[in-house]
Design an enzyme around this catalytic site. Structure first.
Site, PDB file in Angstrom:
ATOM      1  N   THR A 230       0.767  -1.302  -0.024  1.00 39.24           N
ATOM      2  CA  THR A 230       0.140  -0.085  -0.084  1.00 39.24           C
ATOM      3  C   THR A 230       0.845   1.150   0.060  1.00 39.24           C
ATOM      4  O   THR A 230       2.083   1.141   0.456  1.00 39.24           O
ATOM      5  CB  THR A 230      -0.993  -0.072   1.370  1.00 39.24           C
ATOM      6  OG1 THR A 230      -1.412   1.288   1.449  1.00 39.24           O
ATOM      7  CG2 THR A 230      -0.059  -0.183   2.552  1.00 39.24           C
TER       8      THR A 230
ATOM      9  N   TYR B 107      -2.169   0.726  10.129  1.00 35.51           N
ATOM     10  CA  TYR B 107      -2.488  -0.393   8.921  1.00 35.51           C
ATOM     11  C   TYR B 107      -1.190  -0.135   8.083  1.00 35.51           C
ATOM     12  O   TYR B 107      -0.546  -1.141   7.637  1.00 35.51           O
ATOM     13  CB  TYR B 107      -3.607   0.292   8.151  1.00 35.51           C
ATOM     14  CG  TYR B 107      -3.598  -0.275   6.759  1.00 35.51           C
ATOM     15  CD1 TYR B 107      -4.075  -1.623   6.520  1.00 35.51           C
ATOM     16  CD2 TYR B 107      -3.526   0.555   5.666  1.00 35.51           C
ATOM     17  CE1 TYR B 107      -4.060  -1.933   5.338  1.00 35.51           C
ATOM     18  CE2 TYR B 107      -3.481   0.064   4.375  1.00 35.51           C
ATOM     19  CZ  TYR B 107      -3.826  -1.179   4.189  1.00 35.51           C
ATOM     20  OH  TYR B 107      -4.000  -1.733   2.890  1.00 35.51           O
TER      21      TYR B 107
ATOM     22  N   LYS C 202       1.559  -3.007   7.213  1.00 32.46           N
ATOM     23  CA  LYS C 202       1.754  -3.577   5.793  1.00 32.46           C
ATOM     24  C   LYS C 202       3.232  -3.526   5.511  1.00 32.46           C
ATOM     25  O   LYS C 202       3.723  -4.206   4.689  1.00 32.46           O
ATOM     26  CB  LYS C 202       0.849  -2.683   5.019  1.00 32.46           C
ATOM     27  CG  LYS C 202      -0.609  -2.745   4.956  1.00 32.46           C
ATOM     28  CD  LYS C 202      -0.995  -4.278   4.665  1.00 32.46           C
ATOM     29  CE  LYS C 202      -0.972  -4.561   2.960  1.00 32.46           C
ATOM     30  NZ  LYS C 202      -1.483  -5.849   2.512  1.00 32.46           N
TER      31      LYS C 202
HETATM   32  N1  LIG Z   1      -8.506  -1.145  -0.383  1.00 32.21           N
HETATM   33  C1  LIG Z   1      -7.653  -0.406  -0.744  1.00 32.21           C
HETATM   34  O1  LIG Z   1      -7.942   0.663  -0.958  1.00 32.21           O
HETATM   35  C2  LIG Z   1      -6.394  -0.728  -0.838  1.00 32.21           C
HETATM   36  C3  LIG Z   1      -5.235   0.149  -1.052  1.00 32.21           C
HETATM   37  C4  LIG Z   1      -3.871  -0.064  -1.002  1.00 32.21           C
HETATM   38  C5  LIG Z   1      -3.469  -1.421  -0.990  1.00 32.21           C
HETATM   39  N2  LIG Z   1      -4.390  -2.389  -0.454  1.00 32.21           N
HETATM   40  C6  LIG Z   1      -4.010  -3.890  -0.436  1.00 32.21           C
HETATM   41  O2  LIG Z   1      -4.680  -4.576  -1.457  1.00 32.21           O
HETATM   42  C7  LIG Z   1      -4.721  -5.813  -1.050  1.00 32.21           C
HETATM   43  C8  LIG Z   1      -6.112  -6.215  -1.784  1.00 32.21           C
HETATM   44  O3  LIG Z   1      -7.140  -5.444  -0.866  1.00 32.21           O
HETATM   45  P1  LIG Z   1      -8.744  -5.562  -1.054  1.00 32.21           P
HETATM   46  O4  LIG Z   1      -9.349  -4.115  -1.182  1.00 32.21           O
HETATM   47  O5  LIG Z   1      -9.009  -6.581  -1.931  1.00 32.21           O
HETATM   48  O6  LIG Z   1      -9.099  -5.937   0.347  1.00 32.21           O
HETATM   49  P2  LIG Z   1     -10.509  -6.559   0.722  1.00 32.21           P
HETATM   50  O7  LIG Z   1     -11.528  -6.220  -0.010  1.00 32.21           O
HETATM   51  O8  LIG Z   1     -10.637  -5.912   2.021  1.00 32.21           O
HETATM   52  O9  LIG Z   1     -10.122  -8.044   0.878  1.00 32.21           O
HETATM   53  C9  LIG Z   1      -9.553  -8.777   1.952  1.00 32.21           C
HETATM   54  C10 LIG Z   1      -9.671 -10.129   2.130  1.00 32.21           C
HETATM   55  O10 LIG Z   1      -8.882 -10.763   3.140  1.00 32.21           O
HETATM   56  C11 LIG Z   1     -10.062 -11.625   3.604  1.00 32.21           C
HETATM   57  N3  LIG Z   1      -9.297 -11.999   4.946  1.00 32.21           N
HETATM   58  C12 LIG Z   1      -9.739 -11.338   6.173  1.00 32.21           C
HETATM   59  N4  LIG Z   1      -9.018 -11.936   7.141  1.00 32.21           N
HETATM   60  C13 LIG Z   1      -8.555 -13.246   6.624  1.00 32.21           C
HETATM   61  C14 LIG Z   1      -8.056 -14.373   7.231  1.00 32.21           C
HETATM   62  N5  LIG Z   1      -7.922 -14.512   8.531  1.00 32.21           N
HETATM   63  N6  LIG Z   1      -7.875 -15.463   6.312  1.00 32.21           N
HETATM   64  C15 LIG Z   1      -8.201 -15.461   4.887  1.00 32.21           C
HETATM   65  N7  LIG Z   1      -8.673 -14.440   4.755  1.00 32.21           N
HETATM   66  C16 LIG Z   1      -8.895 -13.419   5.250  1.00 32.21           C
HETATM   67  C17 LIG Z   1     -11.181 -10.804   3.740  1.00 32.21           C
HETATM   68  O11 LIG Z   1     -12.140 -11.621   4.109  1.00 32.21           O
HETATM   69  P3  LIG Z   1     -13.497 -11.117   5.293  1.00 32.21           P
HETATM   70  O12 LIG Z   1     -14.162  -9.975   4.141  1.00 32.21           O
HETATM   71  O13 LIG Z   1     -14.252 -12.363   5.636  1.00 32.21           O
HETATM   72  O14 LIG Z   1     -12.669 -10.247   6.436  1.00 32.21           O
HETATM   73  C18 LIG Z   1     -11.497 -10.153   2.487  1.00 32.21           C
HETATM   74  O15 LIG Z   1     -12.013 -11.229   1.455  1.00 32.21           O
HETATM   75  C19 LIG Z   1      -4.646  -5.765   0.522  1.00 32.21           C
HETATM   76  O16 LIG Z   1      -3.303  -6.537   0.554  1.00 32.21           O
HETATM   77  C20 LIG Z   1      -4.539  -4.435   0.724  1.00 32.21           C
HETATM   78  O17 LIG Z   1      -4.079  -4.038   1.924  1.00 32.21           O
HETATM   79  C21 LIG Z   1      -5.757  -2.056  -0.392  1.00 32.21           C
END
Ligand SMILES: NC(=O)c1ccc[n+]([C@@H]2O[C@H](COP(=O)([O-])OP(=O)(O)OC[C@H]3O[C@@H](n4cnc5c(N)ncnc54)[C@H](OP(=O)(O)O)[C@@H]3O)[C@@H](O)[C@H]2O)c1
Length: 297
Positions: free
Chosen positions: A104, A128, A132
């Protein structure tokens, strides 16, 4: 014909995980897992999953992404964002399997107005971001066959994100107040998925592109600009058209401090993977269209 190469994906129900499944090229067999199939807080489960097949790569999309909640849920944040990647990295290293770790813009301090390059000094300001960064360090240290991909401001037609929030509250209120002094690169989960497949192609083709890269859509804007783009894109579908007032970060206090400058420089990604993400406004048009078409269908 070569058999499809197996790829293990975590966080498959999330924004990026969903798009990785939707956009998988035929050369890959995507094996999606989320908390029910592979809880990434369970070290033994990670070890067993990594050892279960000769994966071409593991793509770790699972994370604790609730930025404000992380401020008071430090343990869960570090467990998911740092400890789990450390275990994945150690297990993939043992098996000789490459790992792609998603990270991130929040690993940076977020001052100034330049676009951060991958080698710029980090300085997270939130739990966070720090957790990360811990995950990045663990992956880099434990498995030389790694690609850390930092992305930002992720939006998609699935899950919780800024576009969906704007469309929902924009339909409820005549005027919205949106922060106009934080700048970044809004990025579509479909575009991240395509970028990840460009990385996987390089890995599978033996190019050894190990390192840290930035992957965001082209261009930059504020949250306010993104909100205006969302409502402009909604007009052809008869979507909401509230007034959008520009406010400052100080007018919208949140538990986690957010970087004012979240711009990421993608030039090393583009040069290495010969893959250029499209401008963010085109991405917004497509996602808003998908959301509103689904609603009106
Ligand atoms: N969203 C943003 O704006 C953003 C920005 C920069 C970087 N990122 C990075 O991009 C990546 C993907 O983000 P995203 O937006 O796709 O995230 P997301 O939509 O929040 O998805 C995260 C997934 O991880 C699952 N998860 C949580 N706890 C878990 C566990 N114990 N075991 C297995 N799975 C688990 C969640 O399931 P539940 O829903 O059941 O909790 C969810 O399906 C992440 O590494 C994030 O840090 C995101």
């Amino acid at each position: 014909m070569t058999a499809p190469r197996p790829i293990l994906i975590t966080g498959a129900h999330g924004q990026v995980g969903t798009e990785l499944q939707r956009r998988a090229p035929a050369r890959y067999e995507v094996v999606p897992t989320d908390r029910d199939e592979l809880d990434i807080t369970d070290a033994a489960a990670i070890a067993a999953a990594v050892a279960s097949r000769p994966w071409a790569a593991v793509v770790n999309c699972a994370a604790h992404t609730a930025v404000d909640k992380a401020e008071s849920d430090v343990e869960a944040s570090w467990r998911l964002n740092a400890l789990a990647p450390a275990i994945f990295a150690a297990e993939t290293r043992k098996a000789g399997i490459p790992i792609i770790q998603i990270s991130t813009d929040y690993v940076f301090e977020g001052d100034g107005d330049h676009a951060y390059r991958p080698a710029d000094p980090t300085g997270p300001r939130s739990v966070y971001g720090a957790s990360k960064l811990g995950g990045e360090l663990a992956v880099r240290t434990a498995n030389p066959q790694h690609v850390v991909l930092r992305t930002a401001w992720v939006v998609s037609a699935h899950g919780n994100n800024f576009i969906k929030t704007m469309l929902r509250v924009g339909a409820e209120r005549p005027e919205l107040r949106v922060v106009a002094d934080q700048f970044g690169c809004p990025t579509g989960a479909p575009d991240i998925a395509d970028g990840i497949y460009a990385v996987l192609d390089a890995i599978v083709d033996g190019k050894e592109p190990w390192g840290t890269y930035h992957l965001v859509n082209a261009g930059e804007g504020s949250w306010h600009a993104l909100a205006e783009a969302v409502f402009a894109a909604a007009q052809p579908f008869g979507g909401p058209a509230p007034a959008v007032a520009a406010i400052g970060t100080d007018d919208y206090p949140t538990p986690a401090r957010r970087p004012a400058n979240s711009r990421l420089d993608t030039s090393s990604f583009i040069a290495t993977f010969a893959h250029q993400p499209r401008p963010w406004r085109a991405m917004v048009d497509e996602i808003v269209g998908e959301l509103l078409e689904i609603k009106t269908a």
